[in-house]
Design an enzyme around this catalytic site. Structure first.
Site, PDB file in Angstrom:
ATOM      1  N   HIS A   1      57.612  97.443  12.728  1.00 18.68           N
ATOM      2  CA  HIS A   1      58.982  97.224  12.255  1.00 18.68           C
ATOM      3  C   HIS A   1      59.385  98.225  11.173  1.00 18.68           C
ATOM      4  CE1 HIS A   1      57.870  95.265   8.377  1.00 18.68           C
ATOM      5  NE2 HIS A   1      56.841  94.780   9.038  1.00 18.68           N
TER       6      HIS A   1
ATOM      7  N   CYS B   1      51.379  93.232   9.591  1.00 16.87           N
ATOM      8  CA  CYS B   1      52.230  93.976  10.516  1.00 16.87           C
ATOM      9  C   CYS B   1      52.287  95.453  10.113  1.00 16.87           C
ATOM     10  CB  CYS B   1      53.629  93.377  10.556  1.00 16.87           C
ATOM     11  SG  CYS B   1      53.712  91.819  11.474  1.00 16.87           S
TER      12      CYS B   1
END
Length: 519
Positions: A414, A433
């Site tokens: 992301h 992440c």
């Protein structure tokens, strides 16, 4: 590639055919073979299928015996535990055969040795998740019965050779390992650099030591200069790039430490990398995404060529990103962010005091619950009956896009509004992440196969401010890997720090399994 077997060759290649008298004792061979493979269900099934016919110990089996001995004699070159296969013992057993019972037991032993070697070189010596839970790969273990069938119906040398991964990276690592073994045998890279730092214009003994280490490691031609000139500066920059240090051409303390690393330590890293490559002995995808956690870079690879790359931030040492492979299915432009329970606690103080107004409470039906209706003090982060969500917007923790390959670990790639961390050499700061420095360009590259004008398409959606899912028509394989040693496309070795300490654990496990680093 076949090696000679020396004095052992006549014993294996010209193993006598059964005489008529011995042939009458065939039931003894069959009985011994059945006993020898009884505890290996797949191997027992194979021999039942073929009527307990020999594949190693008959006079016509010389080619298979030779191919197996040749492969086992070179097992250590692949970083495999040579002693596990006990080649000297196997050769001695062939030489000592006197009865059909001996031959039956030897047949079983040869098959079990072959299966062990085939398993190890095809998909790894270790079971990684038993050692490190964050390595969540399903290893591509070959089926033993199918292996035996395919082997007996194929050409022995090429079949055994093709058991190893066929990836270009495995071949490059194998060559690099052989070269480094030779370098160590010849004395290594010479004296270490005895200086805290060096820079262009410096002269003296330490500069000579630096020059010689650069020459020995292939970054400089053989020159006699004793000064830190422009040629040495360029060599230092190339070395720095190979170890993940900002390439400024100045041999600061980090560069000096890296160039002083013992070649034996680099050999250990390559040996572990070969094992890791065996775990990934699967089709990667003509186009795939490759994220090396130790390198802090996400790459798009097309037919073994890097076509796009961007810096990345990965999980911190306390929130490590796992290793696994999956398929990217879609991207979300203008995403919201649902906080994992493990992260809500970090915001609990602000939520309890009425702060963190950028976060919403969402009930099971997906409805936003007004903050004034929730008595946060009555709950804990684990018992709160609502999800905590940050809506799309400029300050969203996921930025303006996320790239999804749905998995049980809640890991994805992301954007991020926090840009400063990308300037660091070591970028292990996230909750697990993977944050991308150039997410828009990453999106354009992924959209290019399905959109004539991916840039315009992307921004038309992004400007709406609405959360929008964009499917990838062709899913893209994603591989989250951890390599402290790997090669560039030119074949030059690259080394990175063992940021999570995983390779140290794996190296120790390989040694315990019998791998001799340096062999």
């Amino acid at each position: 590639m076949t090696l000679g077997m020396g004095a052992a060759a006549p014993a294996l290649v010209t193993l006598m055919a059964p005489s008529p008298a011995v042939a009458q004792q065939f039931p003894a061979f069959r009985q011994a073979l059945a006993e020898g493979v009884a505890e290996n269900r797949e191997l027992a099934a194979f021999y039942r299928e073929n009527g307990y016919q020999a594949i190693w110990t008959g006079a016509e089996d010389a080619a298979r015996r030779t191919a197996l001995v040749s492969a086992l004699s070179r097992a250590a070159e692949h970083g495999l535990p040579e002693a596990r296969y006990d080649l000297p013992g196997l050769i001695a057993a062939f030489e000592a055969v006197e009865t059909e019972r001996d031959r039956g037991l030897l047949e079983a032993r040869a098959s079990m040795t072959f299966l062990q070697y085939a398993r190890d070189i095809h998909s790894g010596v270790l079971e990684p998740q038993a050692l490190i839970p964050d390595i969540v790969r399903v290893l591509p273990r070959p089926d033993p019965t199918e292996l035996m069938r395919d082997f007996t119906s194929g050409e022995p040398v090429s079949f055994i050779r093709n058991l190893a991964p066929s990836s270009p990276e495995y071949a490059r690592l194998y060559r690099a390992r052989q070269e480094l073994v030779q370098t160590i045998a010849e004395g290594g890279w010479g004296p270490q650099v005895q200086a805290g730092s060096l820079r262009p214009g410096d002269r003296g003994e330490a500069v000579i030591q630096l020059r010689n280490r650069l020459i020995a490691q292939g970054f400089l031609p053989r020159i006699a200069t004793a000064s830190y000139d422009s040629l040495m500066q360029q060599a230092v920059q190339e070395f720095q790039e190979s170890v993940g240090i900002d390439a400024d051409g100045i041999a600061g303390s980090a560069t000096i430490r890296a160039i002083n690393v013992d070649p034996q330590e680099r050999l250990r890293a390559i040996t572990v990398a070969l094992e890791r490559e065996r775990w990934l002995n699967i089709p990667r995808g003509d186009r795939h995404i490759w994220v090396n956690l130790t390198d802090f870079v996400a790459r798009i690879v097309d037919f073994d060529q890097v076509t796009f790359e961007t810096r990345a931030v990965v999980g911190s040492r306390s929130n490590q990103t796992p290793e696994f492979s999956d398929e990217m299915e879609y991207m979300e432009i203008n995403p919201d962010w649902t906080l994992p329970r493990s992260i809500i606690g970090e915001y609990w103080g602000a939520l309890s005091s009425g702060g963190a107004n950028h976060l919403q409470f969402v009930d099971g039906a997906g409805r936003v619950v007004p903050r004034e209706y929730v008595n946060v003090a009555a709950y804990t982060p684990q018992t709160l009956p609502f999800e905590v969500r940050q809506p799309p917007g400029p300050g969203n923790a996921l930025g303006e896009i996320k790239f999804m390959f749905p998995n049980q670990y809640a890991i994805y790639l992301h954007d991020t509004p926090s840009r400063s961390l990308f300037a660091q050499d070591t970028r292990a700061f996230s909750h697990g992440c993977i944050r991308l420095q150039d997410p828009r360009e990453f999106a354009y590259a992924l959209l290019a196969p399905q959109e004539a004008d991916p840039v315009t398409y992307y921004h038309a959606i992004q400007r709406t401010g609405r959360q929008t899912r964009v499917p990838l028509i062709d899913h893209v394989p994603v591989h989250l890997v951890y390599r402290t040693a790997y090669t560039s496309v030119t074949g030059r070795m690259q080394y990175r720090a063992d940021v999570y300490g995983r390779d140290a654990t794996l190296y120790n496990a390989l040694v315990n399994a019998g791998v001799e680093v340096g062999a």
